[in-house]
Design a protein around this motif. Structure first.
Motif, PDB file in Angstrom:
ATOM      1  N   ASP A   1       0.829  -1.206   0.000  1.00 34.17           N
ATOM      2  CA  ASP A   1       0.000   0.000   0.000  1.00 34.17           C
ATOM      3  C   ASP A   1       0.861   1.253   0.000  1.00 34.17           C
ATOM      4  N   GLN A   2       1.906   1.247   0.839  1.00 29.83           N
ATOM      5  CA  GLN A   2       2.816   2.392   0.890  1.00 29.83           C
ATOM      6  C   GLN A   2       3.512   2.592  -0.457  1.00 29.83           C
ATOM      7  N   LEU A   3       3.924   1.484  -1.067  1.00 33.94           N
ATOM      8  CA  LEU A   3       4.594   1.572  -2.364  1.00 33.94           C
ATOM      9  C   LEU A   3       3.645   2.110  -3.430  1.00 33.94           C
ATOM     10  N   ALA A   4       2.406   1.659  -3.410  1.00 37.56           N
ATOM     11  CA  ALA A   4       1.422   2.123  -4.394  1.00 37.56           C
ATOM     12  C   ALA A   4       1.179   3.623  -4.269  1.00 37.56           C
ATOM     13  N   GLN A   5       1.100   4.096  -3.026  1.00 33.71           N
ATOM     14  CA  GLN A   5       0.915   5.529  -2.804  1.00 33.71           C
ATOM     15  C   GLN A   5       2.120   6.322  -3.318  1.00 33.71           C
ATOM     16  N   TYR A   6       3.310   5.782  -3.068  1.00 26.50           N
ATOM     17  CA  TYR A   6       4.512   6.464  -3.530  1.00 26.50           C
ATOM     18  C   TYR A   6       4.588   6.442  -5.056  1.00 26.50           C
ATOM     19  N   ASP A   7       4.263   5.318  -5.672  1.00 19.17           N
ATOM     20  CA  ASP A   7       4.253   5.227  -7.131  1.00 19.17           C
ATOM     21  C   ASP A   7       3.326   6.278  -7.735  1.00 19.17           C
ATOM     22  N   ALA A   8       2.175   6.471  -7.128  1.00 23.39           N
ATOM     23  CA  ALA A   8       1.228   7.463  -7.623  1.00 23.39           C
ATOM     24  C   ALA A   8       1.808   8.866  -7.493  1.00 23.39           C
ATOM     25  N   LYS A   9       2.518   9.117  -6.393  1.00 20.47           N
ATOM     26  CA  LYS A   9       3.132  10.432  -6.172  1.00 20.47           C
ATOM     27  C   LYS A   9       4.220  10.700  -7.208  1.00 20.47           C
ATOM     28  N   VAL A  10       5.041   9.688  -7.502  1.00 18.19           N
ATOM     29  CA  VAL A  10       6.101   9.851  -8.492  1.00 18.19           C
ATOM     30  C   VAL A  10       5.520  10.056  -9.886  1.00 18.19           C
ATOM     31  N   ARG A  11       4.488   9.282 -10.220  1.00 18.72           N
ATOM     32  CA  ARG A  11       3.840   9.446 -11.530  1.00 18.72           C
ATOM     33  C   ARG A  11       3.275  10.860 -11.669  1.00 18.72           C
ATOM     34  N   ASP A  12       2.684  11.359 -10.609  1.00 19.52           N
ATOM     35  CA  ASP A  12       2.136  12.716 -10.633  1.00 19.52           C
ATOM     36  C   ASP A  12       3.255  13.744 -10.795  1.00 19.52           C
ATOM     37  N   TYR A  13       4.377  13.500 -10.116  1.00 19.45           N
ATOM     38  CA  TYR A  13       5.532  14.406 -10.246  1.00 19.45           C
ATOM     39  C   TYR A  13       5.995  14.477 -11.691  1.00 19.45           C
ATOM     40  N   TYR A  14       6.185  13.324 -12.330  1.00 19.82           N
ATOM     41  CA  TYR A  14       6.645  13.310 -13.715  1.00 19.82           C
ATOM     42  C   TYR A  14       5.615  13.930 -14.660  1.00 19.82           C
ATOM     43  N   THR A  15       4.334  13.740 -14.370  1.00 22.35           N
ATOM     44  CA  THR A  15       3.283  14.287 -15.215  1.00 22.35           C
ATOM     45  C   THR A  15       3.324  15.810 -15.245  1.00 22.35           C
ATOM     46  N   HIS A  16       3.618  16.411 -14.095  1.00 23.59           N
ATOM     47  CA  HIS A  16       3.564  17.873 -13.985  1.00 23.59           C
ATOM     48  C   HIS A  16       4.933  18.537 -14.060  1.00 23.59           C
ATOM     49  N   ARG A  17       6.005  17.743 -14.171  1.00 27.27           N
ATOM     50  CA  ARG A  17       7.340  18.325 -14.245  1.00 27.27           C
ATOM     51  C   ARG A  17       7.526  19.043 -15.578  1.00 27.27           C
ATOM     52  N   ALA A  18       8.254  20.158 -15.534  1.00 28.06           N
ATOM     53  CA  ALA A  18       8.532  20.904 -16.762  1.00 28.06           C
ATOM     54  C   ALA A  18       9.223  19.981 -17.769  1.00 28.06           C
ATOM     55  N   GLY A  19       8.699  19.942 -18.972  1.00 30.94           N
ATOM     56  CA  GLY A  19       9.266  19.064 -19.997  1.00 30.94           C
ATOM     57  C   GLY A  19       8.522  17.750 -20.095  1.00 30.94           C
ATOM     58  N   ALA A  20       8.146  17.176 -18.963  1.00 26.83           N
ATOM     59  CA  ALA A  20       7.388  15.911 -18.916  1.00 26.83           C
ATOM     60  C   ALA A  20       7.900  14.913 -19.944  1.00 26.83           C
ATOM     61  N   ASP A  21       9.225  14.659 -19.912  1.00 22.65           N
ATOM     62  CA  ASP A  21       9.828  13.782 -20.898  1.00 22.65           C
ATOM     63  C   ASP A  21       9.546  12.311 -20.620  1.00 22.65           C
ATOM     64  N   LYS A  22       9.092  12.003 -19.414  1.00 22.04           N
ATOM     65  CA  LYS A  22       8.694  10.636 -19.112  1.00 22.04           C
ATOM     66  C   LYS A  22       7.603  10.656 -18.061  1.00 22.04           C
ATOM     67  N   ILE A  23       6.674   9.735 -18.169  1.00 17.75           N
ATOM     68  CA  ILE A  23       5.599   9.613 -17.192  1.00 17.75           C
ATOM     69  C   ILE A  23       5.561   8.157 -16.756  1.00 17.75           C
ATOM     70  N   MET A  24       6.012   7.909 -15.542  1.00 17.88           N
ATOM     71  CA  MET A  24       6.062   6.541 -15.034  1.00 17.88           C
ATOM     72  C   MET A  24       6.099   6.572 -13.517  1.00 17.88           C
ATOM     73  N   SER A  25       5.805   5.446 -12.923  1.00 17.74           N
ATOM     74  CA  SER A  25       5.914   5.310 -11.475  1.00 17.74           C
ATOM     75  C   SER A  25       7.360   4.983 -11.120  1.00 17.74           C
ATOM     76  N   TRP A  26       7.661   5.015  -9.829  1.00 14.86           N
ATOM     77  CA  TRP A  26       9.013   4.633  -9.395  1.00 14.86           C
ATOM     78  C   TRP A  26       9.256   3.155  -9.659  1.00 14.86           C
ATOM     79  N   SER A  27       8.248   2.328  -9.424  1.00 16.92           N
ATOM     80  CA  SER A  27       8.377   0.896  -9.693  1.00 16.92           C
ATOM     81  C   SER A  27       8.657   0.638 -11.173  1.00 16.92           C
TER      82      SER A  27
END
Length: 241
Positions: free
Chosen positions: A188-214
């Motif tokens: 559960d903790q990993l899933a929450q973190y994966d979602a946070k990382v995916r959101d980070y990549y989605t909104h990062r300037a450039g958005a050159d990749k969109i993926m979870s940490w896993s």
């Protein structure tokens, strides 16, 4: 939190720099801070190669995987584990043990982190360059590194020309263990973190990749990771026994 902790928690890697040089006084302060880091048994088993030759800098851009910031930063350093100095002092020193490789790597990483933190405290920024290990033999030749000197990574330093957002780190619950290692990963903790990382990549300037940490670590660890490093390390006199 105090100012030191806040500075550490604001860390981001800087890959775009202005053309403003680092003042000599600032550079000296950064290097003094680097040498103040902890060192195993007071061995001080590290050396820093400051690259001021423009031709060598341009070659290191290529050897690091064509990372342009290696050439654009105000300063570029190659951080090395070093027992060559010790060998000159004590010719009969028993060298080549894997433990000495660990000591050199840990000492050097501690020094470099001190240097980067000191630089950030002065309003500067930087990034570590592990890409030097793409072509380690060529780096050794370019910098004339003798036996018992091992180039571990590079570091760019300069005045930032960007303000990257801070990448979210793993939750403490997945990193900090108490008394013994918790082998079972909290899904559960990993899933929450994966979602946070995916959101980070989605909104990062450039958005050159969109993926979870896993997703990211699965892709990285599914391929060989510099399989030549063992023989290279041994060729420089480290981890031969």
């Amino acid at each position: 939190m105090n100012q030191t902790i806040e500075l550490l928690c604001r860390h981001t890697s800087i890959r775009k720099f202005t053309d403003k040089p680092i003042e000599t006084e600032q550079l000296n302060a950064i290097l003094v801070a680097a040498q103040a880091a902890s060192t195993s048994s007071f061995l001080q088993a590290s050396s820093i190669i400051r690259i001021t030759d423009s031709n060598k800098r341009a070659e290191l851009v290529k050897l690091s995987g064509n990372q342009p910031w290696v050439g654009e930063a105000a300063e570029f350093f190659v951080w090395c584990a070093d027992f060559h100095r010790h060998q000159q002092i004590a010719p009969d020193a028993k060298l080549g043990f894997t433990e000495q490789l660990l000591i050199g790597a840990v000492d050097t990483a501690l020094m470099a982190q001190n240097a980067l933190t000191a630089a950030e405290s002065l309003g500067l920024g930087g990034v570590f360059i592990g890409g030097l290990r793409n072509s380690p033999n060529e780096v050794v030749e370019l910098l004339n590194l003798p036996q018992q000197v091992l180039p571990l990574f590079g570091m760019c330093l300069g005045h930032p020309a960007q303000q990257p957002s801070i990448r979210p780190r793993l939750p403490q619950s997945l990193v900090v263990h108490e008394n013994s290692y918790a082998e079972e990963l909290d899904g559960d903790q990993l899933a929450q973190y994966d979602a946070k990382v995916r959101d980070y990549y989605t909104h990062r300037a450039g958005a050159d990749k969109i993926m979870s940490w896993s997703d990211q670590i699965t892709a990285i660890l599914a391929k060989e990771s510099r399989p030549y490093m063992q023989s290279f390390v041994q060729s420089q006199g480290f981890a031969t026994k």
